[in-house]
Write a protein that holds these residues in place. Structure first.
Motif, PDB file in Angstrom:
ATOM      1  N   ASP A 161     -27.950  -7.574 -44.987  1.00 16.11           N
ATOM      2  CA  ASP A 161     -26.553  -7.496 -45.405  1.00 16.11           C
ATOM      3  C   ASP A 161     -26.355  -8.235 -46.724  1.00 16.11           C
ATOM      4  OD1 ASP A 161     -26.325  -6.327 -42.900  1.00 16.11           O
ATOM      5  OD2 ASP A 161     -25.482  -8.128 -41.967  1.00 16.11           O
ATOM      6  N   PHE A 162     -25.126  -8.196 -47.207  1.00 16.62           N
ATOM      7  CA  PHE A 162     -24.755  -8.952 -48.402  1.00 16.62           C
ATOM      8  C   PHE A 162     -23.349  -9.491 -48.183  1.00 16.62           C
ATOM      9  CE2 PHE A 162     -24.781 -10.238 -52.747  1.00 16.62           C
ATOM     10  CZ  PHE A 162     -26.108 -10.171 -53.137  1.00 16.62           C
ATOM     11  N   LEU A 163     -23.159 -10.771 -48.474  1.00 15.94           N
ATOM     12  CA  LEU A 163     -21.863 -11.404 -48.302  1.00 15.94           C
ATOM     13  C   LEU A 163     -21.148 -11.509 -49.642  1.00 15.94           C
ATOM     14  CD1 LEU A 163     -22.698 -14.403 -45.923  1.00 15.94           C
ATOM     15  CD2 LEU A 163     -21.851 -12.136 -45.299  1.00 15.94           C
ATOM     16  N   LEU A 164     -19.870 -11.181 -49.647  1.00 17.36           N
ATOM     17  CA  LEU A 164     -19.008 -11.393 -50.808  1.00 17.36           C
ATOM     18  C   LEU A 164     -17.959 -12.412 -50.383  1.00 17.36           C
ATOM     19  CD1 LEU A 164     -18.590  -7.689 -51.968  1.00 17.36           C
ATOM     20  CD2 LEU A 164     -19.998  -9.456 -53.048  1.00 17.36           C
ATOM     21  N   ARG A 165     -18.115 -13.645 -50.842  1.00 18.99           N
ATOM     22  CA  ARG A 165     -17.244 -14.726 -50.388  1.00 18.99           C
ATOM     23  C   ARG A 165     -15.872 -14.624 -51.049  1.00 18.99           C
ATOM     24  NH1 ARG A 165     -19.736 -17.678 -46.958  1.00 18.99           N
ATOM     25  NH2 ARG A 165     -21.998 -18.016 -47.031  1.00 18.99           N
ATOM     26  N   LEU A 166     -14.853 -14.886 -50.253  1.00 21.71           N
ATOM     27  CA  LEU A 166     -13.467 -14.812 -50.694  1.00 21.71           C
ATOM     28  C   LEU A 166     -12.961 -16.188 -51.103  1.00 21.71           C
ATOM     29  CD1 LEU A 166     -12.406 -12.601 -47.719  1.00 21.71           C
ATOM     30  CD2 LEU A 166     -12.150 -11.866 -50.098  1.00 21.71           C
ATOM     31  N   GLY A 167     -11.918 -16.189 -51.924  1.00 22.29           N
ATOM     32  CA  GLY A 167     -11.249 -17.424 -52.265  1.00 22.29           C
ATOM     33  C   GLY A 167      -9.908 -17.518 -51.573  1.00 22.29           C
ATOM     34  N   GLY A 168      -9.283 -18.668 -51.694  1.00 21.97           N
ATOM     35  CA  GLY A 168      -7.936 -18.839 -51.174  1.00 21.97           C
ATOM     36  C   GLY A 168      -7.882 -18.987 -49.666  1.00 21.97           C
ATOM     37  N   THR A 169      -6.640 -18.962 -49.163  1.00 20.74           N
ATOM     38  CA  THR A 169      -6.389 -19.133 -47.731  1.00 20.74           C
ATOM     39  C   THR A 169      -5.349 -18.119 -47.251  1.00 20.74           C
ATOM     40  OG1 THR A 169      -4.676 -20.794 -48.215  1.00 20.74           O
ATOM     41  CG2 THR A 169      -6.920 -21.598 -47.803  1.00 20.74           C
ATOM     42  N   ASP A 170      -5.370 -16.943 -47.857  1.00 19.49           N
ATOM     43  CA  ASP A 170      -4.329 -15.941 -47.631  1.00 19.49           C
ATOM     44  C   ASP A 170      -4.878 -14.738 -46.860  1.00 19.49           C
ATOM     45  OD1 ASP A 170      -2.209 -14.202 -47.740  1.00 19.49           O
ATOM     46  OD2 ASP A 170      -2.388 -13.795 -49.888  1.00 19.49           O
ATOM     47  N   PRO A 171      -4.734 -14.698 -45.542  1.00 22.09           N
ATOM     48  CA  PRO A 171      -5.256 -13.564 -44.765  1.00 22.09           C
ATOM     49  C   PRO A 171      -4.662 -12.222 -45.188  1.00 22.09           C
ATOM     50  CG  PRO A 171      -4.726 -15.392 -43.312  1.00 22.09           C
ATOM     51  CD  PRO A 171      -4.163 -15.734 -44.667  1.00 22.09           C
ATOM     52  N   VAL A 172      -3.388 -12.212 -45.600  1.00 18.69           N
ATOM     53  CA  VAL A 172      -2.781 -10.960 -46.045  1.00 18.69           C
ATOM     54  C   VAL A 172      -3.485 -10.458 -47.304  1.00 18.69           C
ATOM     55  CG1 VAL A 172      -0.674  -9.868 -46.854  1.00 18.69           C
ATOM     56  CG2 VAL A 172      -0.566 -11.541 -45.002  1.00 18.69           C
ATOM     57  N   GLY A 173      -3.765 -11.373 -48.211  1.00 15.11           N
ATOM     58  CA  GLY A 173      -4.504 -10.999 -49.411  1.00 15.11           C
ATOM     59  C   GLY A 173      -5.897 -10.502 -49.087  1.00 15.11           C
ATOM     60  N   TRP A 174      -6.563 -11.127 -48.126  1.00 14.66           N
ATOM     61  CA  TRP A 174      -7.891 -10.669 -47.735  1.00 14.66           C
ATOM     62  C   TRP A 174      -7.839  -9.239 -47.193  1.00 14.66           C
ATOM     63  CZ3 TRP A 174      -8.840 -15.675 -44.440  1.00 14.66           C
ATOM     64  CH2 TRP A 174      -8.966 -16.774 -45.301  1.00 14.66           C
ATOM     65  N   THR A 175      -6.767  -8.908 -46.491  1.00 12.63           N
ATOM     66  CA  THR A 175      -6.611  -7.547 -45.977  1.00 12.63           C
ATOM     67  C   THR A 175      -6.476  -6.546 -47.113  1.00 12.63           C
ATOM     68  OG1 THR A 175      -5.572  -8.376 -43.953  1.00 12.63           O
ATOM     69  CG2 THR A 175      -5.205  -6.066 -44.508  1.00 12.63           C
ATOM     70  N   VAL A 176      -5.722  -6.909 -48.140  1.00 12.18           N
ATOM     71  CA  VAL A 176      -5.588  -6.042 -49.324  1.00 12.18           C
ATOM     72  C   VAL A 176      -6.957  -5.803 -49.949  1.00 12.18           C
ATOM     73  CG1 VAL A 176      -4.624  -5.867 -51.650  1.00 12.18           C
ATOM     74  CG2 VAL A 176      -3.219  -6.756 -49.767  1.00 12.18           C
ATOM     75  N   ILE A 177      -7.741  -6.854 -50.062  1.00  9.38           N
ATOM     76  CA  ILE A 177      -9.071  -6.743 -50.652  1.00  9.38           C
ATOM     77  C   ILE A 177      -9.977  -5.888 -49.773  1.00  9.38           C
ATOM     78  CG2 ILE A 177     -11.125  -8.064 -51.285  1.00  9.38           C
ATOM     79  CD1 ILE A 177      -9.044 -10.364 -51.972  1.00  9.38           C
ATOM     80  N   GLY A 178      -9.845  -6.033 -48.451  1.00  7.05           N
ATOM     81  CA  GLY A 178     -10.629  -5.199 -47.547  1.00  7.05           C
ATOM     82  C   GLY A 178     -10.320  -3.729 -47.733  1.00  7.05           C
ATOM     83  N   GLY A 179      -9.045  -3.392 -47.932  1.00 11.37           N
ATOM     84  CA  GLY A 179      -8.682  -2.005 -48.203  1.00 11.37           C
ATOM     85  C   GLY A 179      -9.273  -1.503 -49.503  1.00 11.37           C
ATOM     86  N   ALA A 180      -9.328  -2.377 -50.520  1.00  9.97           N
ATOM     87  CA  ALA A 180      -9.928  -1.992 -51.789  1.00  9.97           C
ATOM     88  C   ALA A 180     -11.426  -1.752 -51.641  1.00  9.97           C
ATOM     89  CB  ALA A 180      -9.664  -3.071 -52.840  1.00  9.97           C
ATOM     90  N   LEU A 181     -12.082  -2.535 -50.795  1.00 13.78           N
ATOM     91  CA  LEU A 181     -13.507  -2.309 -50.526  1.00 13.78           C
ATOM     92  C   LEU A 181     -13.732  -0.950 -49.865  1.00 13.78           C
ATOM     93  CD1 LEU A 181     -14.685  -5.812 -49.249  1.00 13.78           C
ATOM     94  CD2 LEU A 181     -15.575  -4.614 -51.256  1.00 13.78           C
ATOM     95  N   VAL A 182     -12.902  -0.620 -48.896  1.00 16.82           N
ATOM     96  CA  VAL A 182     -13.022   0.673 -48.227  1.00 16.82           C
ATOM     97  C   VAL A 182     -12.847   1.805 -49.229  1.00 16.82           C
ATOM     98  CG1 VAL A 182     -11.946   2.212 -46.542  1.00 16.82           C
ATOM     99  CG2 VAL A 182     -12.321  -0.191 -45.964  1.00 16.82           C
ATOM    100  N   ALA A 183     -11.847   1.685 -50.113  1.00 20.90           N
ATOM    101  CA  ALA A 183     -11.605   2.713 -51.119  1.00 20.90           C
ATOM    102  C   ALA A 183     -12.767   2.875 -52.076  1.00 20.90           C
ATOM    103  CB  ALA A 183     -10.327   2.387 -51.891  1.00 20.90           C
ATOM    104  N   ALA A 184     -13.543   1.797 -52.273  1.00 16.64           N
ATOM    105  CA  ALA A 184     -14.712   1.849 -53.148  1.00 16.64           C
ATOM    106  C   ALA A 184     -15.969   2.305 -52.414  1.00 16.64           C
ATOM    107  CB  ALA A 184     -14.953   0.472 -53.773  1.00 16.64           C
ATOM    108  N   GLY A 185     -15.826   2.647 -51.134  1.00 12.64           N
ATOM    109  CA  GLY A 185     -16.986   3.087 -50.359  1.00 12.64           C
ATOM    110  C   GLY A 185     -17.783   1.950 -49.777  1.00 12.64           C
ATOM    111  N   LEU A 186     -17.149   0.761 -49.649  1.00 12.37           N
ATOM    112  CA  LEU A 186     -17.819  -0.419 -49.112  1.00 12.37           C
ATOM    113  C   LEU A 186     -16.986  -0.983 -47.970  1.00 12.37           C
ATOM    114  CD1 LEU A 186     -18.828  -2.213 -52.430  1.00 12.37           C
ATOM    115  CD2 LEU A 186     -20.411  -1.280 -50.737  1.00 12.37           C
TER     116      LEU A 186
END
Length: 231
Positions: A161-186
């Motif tokens: 696997d490969f880990l992409l570490r997140l910054g901050g403490t914002d779970p809502v923001g992490w969800t937005v980023i997760g959606g962007a990963l899905v849109a990029a095929g990841l």
């Protein structure tokens, strides 16, 4: 010891690695051009090598440990990384976008990288800051260049696997980023802070190969084991 983004001969970077890569040449294939011959690497749609570097790409650093701060009509970007090779790569990537960076060692044996306050970064701050709170804008997309910067700042190999570490403490923001990963095929798996995160895990060989396609060739400063491959 501190650094200012000057060439290595004038201002050595923190550890002995190759000098930063020169700017990557424009890699778009002209409309109507023939396909690459068999055996040659194909460019990937939305990959890091299919467009020119832009200041907007620096949003990839804000997905990870990067922070943006405003002061008057200017803004500054800063982050802390855990390895000297990351300093090399990030200073070079920032320079490609016309942004000078400095670095300094931290007391916990990491490296702080930051830019000067500049008007160039104001649009980035305007998109990501609500007051002093940093949050990805609605509809935030991740392309290859943003992923490349995120990986350079906070990507960690954990084979297969490969880990992409997140910054901050914002779970809502992490969800937005997760959606962007899905849109990029990841489609990444969110790792919560208590389980070793926050980070997104790109799972398995197929996911790592897709990540490698998007972020492009390994920078010369990065150790081979620190960068995903298409093999």
């Amino acid at each position: 010891m501190r650094g200012s983004g000057e060439p290595p001969a004038a201002q050595p970077l923190p550890v002995t690695f190759p000098v930063p890569d020169p700017p990557r040449p424009k890699a778009r294939r002209p409309t109507g051009a023939a396909e690459a011959p068999a055996g040659e690497r194909q460019l990937v749609f939305f990959g890091a090598e299919t467009g020119e570097p832009a200041v907007a790409d620096l949003a990839g650093l804000l997905v990870g440990p990067g922070e943006v701060h405003r002061m008057g009509g200017t803004a500054r970007l800063s982050l802390v990384v855990d390895a000297g090779w990351r300093v090399h790569v990030l200073v070079a990537e920032l320079a490609q976008r016309g942004v000078r960076a400095s670095w300094a060692p931290t007391e916990d044996q990491r490296y702080a990288v930051r830019t000067a306050y500049t008007r160039t970064l104001v649009p980035l701050a305007a998109a990501w800051l609500r007051g002093t709170t940093q949050h990805p804008p609605a509809g935030f997309p991740l392309d290859g260049r943003r992923l490349r910067l995120w990986l350079a700042a906070a990507g960690v190999a954990d084979p297969p696997d490969f880990l992409l570490r997140l910054g901050g403490t914002d779970p809502v923001g992490w969800t937005v980023i997760g959606g962007a990963l899905v849109a990029a095929g990841l489609g990444g798996e969110l790792i919560e802070p208590g389980a070793g995160g926050p980070a997104y895990r790109i799972i398995g060989r197929r996911g790592t190969q897709r990540l490698a396609e998007l972020v492009g060739e390994r920078p010369s400063a990065a150790p081979p084991t620190a960068w995903p491959t298409r093999d």
